[in-house]
Design an enzyme around this catalytic site. Structure first.
Site, PDB file in Angstrom:
ATOM      1  N   SER A   1      46.630  83.620  56.973  1.00  0.00           N
ATOM      2  CA  SER A   1      47.147  82.250  56.350  1.00  0.00           C
ATOM      3  C   SER A   1      47.259  81.528  55.435  1.00  0.00           C
ATOM      4  O   SER A   1      45.664  82.268  54.576  1.00  0.00           O
ATOM      5  CB  SER A   1      46.340  81.581  57.409  1.00  0.00           C
ATOM      6  OG  SER A   1      45.728  79.656  57.327  1.00  0.00           O
TER       7      SER A   1
ATOM      8  N   TYR B   1      40.589  77.141  63.890  1.00  0.00           N
ATOM      9  CA  TYR B   1      41.326  77.793  62.807  1.00  0.00           C
ATOM     10  C   TYR B   1      40.828  78.041  61.434  1.00  0.00           C
ATOM     11  O   TYR B   1      41.038  79.947  61.002  1.00  0.00           O
ATOM     12  CB  TYR B   1      42.576  76.952  62.657  1.00  0.00           C
ATOM     13  CG  TYR B   1      43.738  77.783  61.976  1.00  0.00           C
ATOM     14  CD1 TYR B   1      44.556  78.269  63.243  1.00  0.00           C
ATOM     15  CD2 TYR B   1      44.327  77.592  61.332  1.00  0.00           C
ATOM     16  CE1 TYR B   1      45.724  78.871  62.831  1.00  0.00           C
ATOM     17  CE2 TYR B   1      45.477  78.816  60.873  1.00  0.00           C
ATOM     18  CZ  TYR B   1      46.403  78.889  61.137  1.00  0.00           C
ATOM     19  OH  TYR B   1      47.868  79.683  61.241  1.00  0.00           O
TER      20      TYR B   1
HETATM   21  P1  NDP Z   1      54.116  79.666  67.655  1.00  0.00           P
HETATM   22  O1  NDP Z   1      53.190  78.809  68.317  1.00  0.00           O
HETATM   23  O2  NDP Z   1      55.547  79.395  66.927  1.00  0.00           O
HETATM   24  O3  NDP Z   1      53.995  81.006  68.741  1.00  0.00           O
HETATM   25  C1  NDP Z   1      52.742  82.287  68.860  1.00  0.00           C
HETATM   26  C2  NDP Z   1      52.784  82.569  69.579  1.00  0.00           C
HETATM   27  O4  NDP Z   1      51.544  83.428  69.757  1.00  0.00           O
HETATM   28  C3  NDP Z   1      53.355  82.494  71.421  1.00  0.00           C
HETATM   29  O5  NDP Z   1      54.543  84.545  70.926  1.00  0.00           O
HETATM   30  C4  NDP Z   1      52.448  83.032  71.766  1.00  0.00           C
HETATM   31  O6  NDP Z   1      52.784  83.205  73.044  1.00  0.00           O
HETATM   32  C5  NDP Z   1      52.433  83.741  71.005  1.00  0.00           C
HETATM   33  N1  NDP Z   1      50.491  83.912  71.923  1.00  0.00           N
HETATM   34  C6  NDP Z   1      48.997  81.718  71.301  1.00  0.00           C
HETATM   35  N2  NDP Z   1      48.233  82.631  72.314  1.00  0.00           N
HETATM   36  C7  NDP Z   1      48.433  83.509  73.119  1.00  0.00           C
HETATM   37  C8  NDP Z   1      47.547  84.651  74.041  1.00  0.00           C
HETATM   38  N3  NDP Z   1      46.117  83.329  74.509  1.00  0.00           N
HETATM   39  N4  NDP Z   1      47.995  85.224  74.197  1.00  0.00           N
HETATM   40  C9  NDP Z   1      49.289  86.232  73.525  1.00  0.00           C
HETATM   41  N5  NDP Z   1      50.081  85.264  72.687  1.00  0.00           N
HETATM   42  C10 NDP Z   1      49.813  84.023  72.587  1.00  0.00           C
HETATM   43  O7  NDP Z   1      53.411  80.347  66.353  1.00  0.00           O
HETATM   44  P2  NDP Z   1      53.572  80.634  65.134  1.00  0.00           P
HETATM   45  O8  NDP Z   1      54.622  81.807  64.656  1.00  0.00           O
HETATM   46  O9  NDP Z   1      53.169  79.643  63.700  1.00  0.00           O
HETATM   47  O10 NDP Z   1      52.732  81.713  64.505  1.00  0.00           O
HETATM   48  C11 NDP Z   1      52.505  82.877  64.644  1.00  0.00           C
HETATM   49  C12 NDP Z   1      50.909  83.433  63.935  1.00  0.00           C
HETATM   50  O11 NDP Z   1      51.132  83.081  62.576  1.00  0.00           O
HETATM   51  C13 NDP Z   1      49.875  82.653  63.961  1.00  0.00           C
HETATM   52  O12 NDP Z   1      48.802  83.700  64.579  1.00  0.00           O
HETATM   53  C14 NDP Z   1      49.821  81.441  63.348  1.00  0.00           C
HETATM   54  O13 NDP Z   1      47.954  81.438  63.033  1.00  0.00           O
HETATM   55  C15 NDP Z   1      49.958  82.114  61.531  1.00  0.00           C
HETATM   56  N6  NDP Z   1      50.665  81.403  60.728  1.00  0.00           N
HETATM   57  C16 NDP Z   1      52.019  80.747  61.298  1.00  0.00           C
HETATM   58  C17 NDP Z   1      52.163  79.150  59.880  1.00  0.00           C
HETATM   59  C18 NDP Z   1      52.963  78.579  59.885  1.00  0.00           C
HETATM   60  O14 NDP Z   1      53.286  77.914  58.987  1.00  0.00           O
HETATM   61  N7  NDP Z   1      53.643  78.264  61.612  1.00  0.00           N
HETATM   62  C19 NDP Z   1      51.173  79.852  58.729  1.00  0.00           C
HETATM   63  C20 NDP Z   1      50.252  80.791  58.150  1.00  0.00           C
HETATM   64  C21 NDP Z   1      49.805  81.223  59.361  1.00  0.00           C
HETATM   65  P3  NDP Z   1      53.155  82.946  74.505  1.00  0.00           P
HETATM   66  O15 NDP Z   1      53.811  81.062  74.241  1.00  0.00           O
HETATM   67  O16 NDP Z   1      54.821  82.979  74.671  1.00  0.00           O
HETATM   68  O17 NDP Z   1      51.716  82.741  75.799  1.00  0.00           O
END
Ligand code: NDP
Length: 264
Positions: A147, A160
């Site tokens: 990130s 985070y």
């Molecule tokens: P979303 O909330 O859109 O998606 C999160 C994903 O992670 C979903 O597919 C969810 O699946 C899965 N997930 C969450 N908890 C668990 C768990 N315990 N076990 C398995 N799967 C899990 O988030 P983003 O797409 O925005 O973020 C994805 C990654 O990118 C994260 O690591 C985030 O920190 C990182 N990131 C995002 C940024 C942004 O601006 N959006 C910037 C920088 C980094 P489900 O709900 O089906 O379990």
């Protein structure tokens, strides 16, 4: 012309946290290019539905499995199932991540455990389980998701920020431990990307204005903006690259933007 240097065709790719957002876009990107993709999320039914939609959209091969990364036993079961079905895992993209924004003084044990168990503990044990398979098969690529907190921490998201800083070091340590086995470990650090995780924040006009002023490419990122870097890190094109964090952030981390356009 297609270039085999960047090919991921025929790879088995595990996208941990691929039901929505960045993970889903990455899963679609790999699927479109001929990889067999397994997407996971906490609920098996949600993962299976997402996989069906990805396969239909890309006309590719995509399967869904339930795997809550906060539960190590689920990780081990999931990885064993993929290896039993597909024979190997060529690329792991460790996307699963969560956040809760609040002042450090208000962070509860539940907040801490929820974020750290998913973003750090979950990412590590997923990397470890897949890494053992990759070492045994003498090769593979792992892509962690970091990130902008790896460039500079933000206030109000202490657990985070700490989890992503730790994932950055985890990337480097694993690269050193597994390099001699042909296993590469790199990370992508996305900038500000519009997803479920961030849409409330970016619905605030003041935040939109701040982002436009501070991002050289003058826009928010979309989930599929991460695909180029991920395909690169999974392919032969990056075969001499390991232990690196690649910032895909519209230039946000290039420097500090001034609120003036020209030297005055
Ligand atoms: P979303 O909330 O859109 O998606 C999160 C994903 O992670 C979903 O597919 C969810 O699946 C899965 N997930 C969450 N908890 C668990 C768990 N315990 N076990 C398995 N799967 C899990 O988030 P983003 O797409 O925005 O973020 C994805 C990654 O990118 C994260 O690591 C985030 O920190 C990182 N990131 C995002 C940024 C942004 O601006 N959006 C910037 C920088 C980094 P489900 O709900 O089906 O379990």
């Amino acid at each position: 012309m297609s270039d085999s240097l960047f090919s991921v065709e025929g790879q088995v790719v595990l996208v941990s946290g691929g039901t929505r957002g960045i993970g889903r876009a990455l899963a679609e990107g790999f699927c479109e290019r001929g990889a067999t993709v397994v997407v996971t999320g906490r609920e098996p039914a949600v993962a299976e539905t997402a996989a069906g939609e990805i396969a239909a959209k890309t006309k590719g091969r995509c399967f869904g499995l339930g795997c809550d990364v906060a539960q190590k036993s689920q990780i081990d079961k999931c990885v064993a199932e993929i290896v039993a079905q597909q024979g190997r895992i060529d690329t792991l993209v460790n996307v699963a991540g969560v956040n809760r924004r609040k002042p450090a003084a208000d962070v509860t044990e539940d907040d801490w455990d929820f974020i750290i168990d998913t973003n750090l503990r979950g990412a590590f044990f997923m990397s470890q389980a897949v890494g053992k398979q990759m070492v045994a098969q003498k090769g593979g690529s792992q892509i962690q998701i970091c990130s902008l907190n790896n460039y500079g921490p933000l206030p109000w998201v202490l657990p985070y920020a700490a989890s992503k800083a730790a994932v950055g070091h985890m990337t480097r340590v694993l690269a050193m431990e597994w390099g001699s086995h042909g296993v590469r470990v790199n990370a992508i650090a996305p900038g500000y990307i519009l997803t479920d995780l961030s849409k409330k924040l970016w619905s605030n006009p003041m935040m939109q204005e701040w982002n436009t002023a501070n991002t050289p490419l003058r826009r928010l990122g979309q989930p599929d903006d991460m695909n180029g870097a991920a395909i690169f890190l999974a392919s032969k094109a990056s075969s001499f690259m390991t232990g690196q964090i690649v910032f895909v952030d519209g230039g946000f981390s290039a420097g500090i933007m001034w609120p003036i356009d020209k030297a005055t």
